[in-house]
Design an enzyme around this catalytic site. Structure first.
Site: not given
Ligand code: IPE
Ligand code: IPE
Ligand code: MG
Length: 242
Positions: A14, A62
């Site tokens: 993340d 997502n």
């Molecule tokens: C979790 O990250 C999913 C992945 C890393 C693929 P998210 O960014 O989707 O999680 P939340 O929304 O902060 O809980």
């Molecule tokens: C994790 O990084 C990757 C995926 C969920 C695909 P994020 O896209 O959630 O990045 P942040 O949390 O918005 O910084």
């Molecule tokens: Mg995230």
């Protein structure tokens, strides 16, 4: 203290978006940099002889992100598979995609299956990508699988082990979960399989995660006493949990 060998590491990767935002770049730049970190960590886990590495790449939630971000992620998945398929195979890595693949478009599923088929007989590290994966989905699909196998009526109650046997990971649950990006939640990642996993949270954003950060997480793991509900630290139990 009892030291366990780490067999299985799971990672919630993340922080890509925030990493890009800090540089006044758009989120896609963060996702591209995130792929470099993925490669670095796969190699680091190979060197450290980790048996299984499971990376959360796309959650079942997502899809609610803006269409252009979802589209970009899909094309990055496809691009990453084509660019790395040979290197993964040459490194004797056994790749699997776990999650509800049916929601992806046909050409992406083709690339995923191609990589799985090519590396099917490899007996080096198991590398699992959780894509369109949700822990709730996993439990539901396990129950459905069980019911289908047993014609819906074999017995009145489904046991813990009935569910266990049909989940995406059987007798191979993560020993250590790493979540980068500062949040301290599971976000629907392997709700069942993380029952007795050691949880490591770091503020480090995923594109900055490297071998040094991985070693910090491994050191944390080795500082824990795993008791699995008992009173004394025990050596790894067969199932990694009960
Ligand atoms: C979790 O990250 C999913 C992945 C890393 C693929 P998210 O960014 O989707 O999680 P939340 O929304 O902060 O809980
Ligand atoms: C994790 O990084 C990757 C995926 C969920 C695909 P994020 O896209 O959630 O990045 P942040 O949390 O918005 O910084
Ligand atoms: Mg995230």
């Amino acid at each position: 203290m009892v030291n366990h060998r780490i067999k299985h590491i799971s990672i919630i990767m993340d922080g890509n978006g925030r990493w890009a935002g800090e540089r006044n770049m758009n989120r896609s730049y963060g996702h591209r940099k995130g792929i470099e970190a993925v490669k670095k960590i796969i190699n680091a886990c190979l060197v450290r002889q980790i048996t299984s590495l499971t990376l959360f790449a796309f959650s079942s939630e997502n899809w609610i992100r803006p269409g252009n971000e979802v589209k970009l992620l899909m094309s990055l998945f496809r691009e990453s598979i084509t660019n790395n398929i040979n290197a993964l195979h040459e490194n004797n890595i056994h790749v699997k995609f776990v999650g509800d693949l049916s929601k992806f478009d046909k050409s992406l599923i083709y690339h995923m299956k191609d990589l799985e088929n090519l590396t099917h007989d490899n007996d080096g590290m198991n590398l699992n990508f959780a894509v369109n994966y949700g822990g709730k989905w996993d439990i539901a699909q396990s129950v459905n699988k069980y019911l289908n196998k047993n014609n819906f009526n074999s017995k009145s109650e489904i046991s813990v082990s009935d569910i266990e046997e049909n989940l995406t990971f059987y007798k191979n649950h993560p020993d250590l979960l790493i979540r980068t990006g500062g949040e301290k939640r599971l976000s629907n990642f392997m709700l069942w399989q993380h029952a007795y996993t050691e949880l490591y949270f770091t503020d480090c954003l995923w594109p900055d995660f490297n071998e040094h950060e991985l070693d910090n997480a491994i050191r944390f793991f080795h500082s824990r006493n795993r008791k699995f509900g008992g009173l004394r630290a025990v050596h790894q139990i067969e199932n990694n949990d009960k």
